[in-house]
Design a protein around this motif. Structure first.
Motif, mmCIF file in Angstrom:
data_model
loop_
_atom_site.group_PDB
_atom_site.id
_atom_site.type_symbol
_atom_site.label_atom_id
_atom_site.label_comp_id
_atom_site.label_asym_id
_atom_site.label_seq_id
_atom_site.Cartn_x
_atom_site.Cartn_y
_atom_site.Cartn_z
ATOM 1 N N PRO A 108 -10.669 3.815 -0.079
ATOM 2 C CA PRO A 108 -9.799 4.229 0.915
ATOM 3 C C PRO A 108 -7.959 4.459 0.074
ATOM 4 O O PRO A 108 -7.887 2.898 -0.391
ATOM 5 N N PRO A 109 -7.168 4.550 0.354
ATOM 6 C CA PRO A 109 -5.900 4.483 0.165
ATOM 7 C C PRO A 109 -5.266 2.734 0.337
ATOM 8 O O PRO A 109 -4.872 1.966 -0.638
ATOM 9 N N VAL A 110 -6.223 1.571 1.420
ATOM 10 C CA VAL A 110 -5.921 0.140 1.618
ATOM 11 C C VAL A 110 -6.452 -0.446 -0.024
ATOM 12 O O VAL A 110 -5.895 -1.597 0.050
ATOM 13 N N VAL A 111 -7.692 -0.181 -0.147
ATOM 14 C CA VAL A 111 -8.040 -0.823 -0.735
ATOM 15 C C VAL A 111 -7.098 -0.822 -2.803
ATOM 16 O O VAL A 111 -6.705 -2.330 -3.380
ATOM 17 N N SER A 112 -6.554 0.366 -3.131
ATOM 18 C CA SER A 112 -5.548 0.211 -3.551
ATOM 19 C C SER A 112 -4.217 0.293 -3.540
ATOM 20 O O SER A 112 -3.710 -1.129 -4.943
ATOM 21 N N GLY A 113 -4.104 -0.361 -2.437
ATOM 22 C CA GLY A 113 -2.848 -1.305 -2.003
ATOM 23 C C GLY A 113 -3.480 -2.124 -2.298
ATOM 24 O O GLY A 113 -2.206 -3.294 -2.722
ATOM 25 N N LEU A 114 -4.288 -3.246 -1.692
ATOM 26 C CA LEU A 114 -4.807 -4.434 -2.003
ATOM 27 C C LEU A 114 -4.440 -4.576 -3.760
ATOM 28 O O LEU A 114 -4.144 -5.888 -3.966
ATOM 29 N N VAL A 115 -5.285 -3.685 -4.316
ATOM 30 C CA VAL A 115 -5.375 -3.646 -5.543
ATOM 31 C C VAL A 115 -3.687 -4.389 -6.703
ATOM 32 O O VAL A 115 -3.817 -4.965 -7.396
ATOM 33 N N PHE A 140 -11.446 -6.501 8.430
ATOM 34 C CA PHE A 140 -11.618 -5.402 7.957
ATOM 35 C C PHE A 140 -10.191 -5.824 7.487
ATOM 36 O O PHE A 140 -9.306 -5.516 7.758
ATOM 37 N N ALA A 141 -10.067 -4.713 6.124
ATOM 38 C CA ALA A 141 -8.762 -4.677 5.810
ATOM 39 C C ALA A 141 -8.064 -3.581 6.595
ATOM 40 O O ALA A 141 -8.221 -2.324 6.569
ATOM 41 N N ASP A 142 -6.659 -3.879 6.926
ATOM 42 C CA ASP A 142 -5.952 -2.252 6.707
ATOM 43 C C ASP A 142 -4.112 -2.871 6.362
ATOM 44 O O ASP A 142 -4.504 -3.878 5.249
ATOM 45 N N GLU A 143 -3.100 -2.092 6.670
ATOM 46 C CA GLU A 143 -2.641 -1.665 6.059
ATOM 47 C C GLU A 143 -1.840 -3.660 5.956
ATOM 48 O O GLU A 143 -0.088 -2.805 5.060
ATOM 49 N N ASP A 144 -1.735 -3.845 6.589
ATOM 50 C CA ASP A 144 -1.263 -5.470 7.472
ATOM 51 C C ASP A 144 -1.234 -5.669 6.198
ATOM 52 O O ASP A 144 -0.871 -7.136 6.413
ATOM 53 N N ASP A 145 -2.309 -6.298 5.697
ATOM 54 C CA ASP A 145 -3.094 -7.383 4.867
ATOM 55 C C ASP A 145 -3.200 -6.858 3.369
ATOM 56 O O ASP A 145 -3.347 -7.401 2.862
ATOM 57 N N LEU A 146 -2.353 -6.170 2.982
ATOM 58 C CA LEU A 146 -1.859 -6.311 1.809
ATOM 59 C C LEU A 146 -1.207 -7.747 0.920
ATOM 60 O O LEU A 146 -1.248 -7.547 -0.204
ATOM 61 N N ALA A 147 -0.520 -7.926 1.809
ATOM 62 C CA ALA A 147 -0.152 -9.468 0.892
ATOM 63 C C ALA A 147 -1.234 -10.928 1.337
ATOM 64 O O ALA A 147 -1.903 -10.124 2.177
#
Length: 188
Positions: free
Chosen positions: A58-65, A31-38
């Motif tokens: 969720p915000p993590v999706v925006s961060g990943l994109v 599962f994605a979390d803020e540590d997975d942005l890179a």
């Protein structure tokens, strides 16, 4: 079919764990979390576009994109355009939905939009058939399984990670093809 090894497919299709595969516990899944942005480049499942359009991502999706290279599949394009055809023209909400879908599609750069090749399509058909047999899918679930398998194997072939909220099916795919890469998120 050029590029498709039918004999290997026949051997692979014999796989039978003797039971329906169960969805694993969340702790066992990526599962994605803020540590997975890179990380590795992404291939977006159709639910990502829909969740973002509807404000459920969720915000993590925006961060990943925003931080990873984002790629698109003609599978998702097809599913989005299908929705345009399925929307009722006499429903006042349809025009807004169609405009949102149009913006999503026009935002896909041509050099980041990939078509599955014959090998991916052949292997995906086989994998989807196996899923349908093992999981007891019928009706619309069979077509959905085929589309998920194409996206999953396309990402594997391109060295990409599928971003999806579809935990149930993609967990099964990861169990059948552990070399695939998927990153899950929970809808907001």
């Amino acid at each position: 079919m050029a590029g498709f090894d039918f004999d290997a497919a026949r051997r692979w299709a014999r796989f039978d764990p003797g039971r329906t595969l169960a969805r694993r516990d969340d702790a066992q899944l990526p599962f994605a979390d803020e540590d997975d942005l890179a990380g590795s480049s992404l291939l977006l499942d159709t639910c990502v576009y829909i969740d973002r359009m509807q404000g459920r991502a969720p915000p993590v999706v925006s961060g990943l994109v925003a931080t990873r290279q984002v790629n698109h599949s003609t599978v998702a394009l097809q599913e989005l355009v299908h929705a345009v055809g399925a929307l009722r023209p006499d429903d006042a909400r349809s025009a807004t939905a169609i405009s949102a879908i149009e913006r999503q599609i026009k935002a896909m750069p041509d050099h980041r939009l990939f078509e599955p090749d014959a090998e991916v399509l052949g292997r995906a058909a086989l994998l989807a058939g196996m899923m349908c047999r093992l999981q007891g899918y019928d009706g619309d679930a069979r077509l959905k399984a085929l589309q998920d398998c194409v996206l999953f194997l396309q990402a594997l072939r391109l060295g990409l990670t599928v971003l999806t909220a579809n935990v149930r099916e993609f967990d099964i795919l990861l169990q059948l093809v552990p070399t695939g890469r998927v990153l899950f998120y929970r809808k907001g």
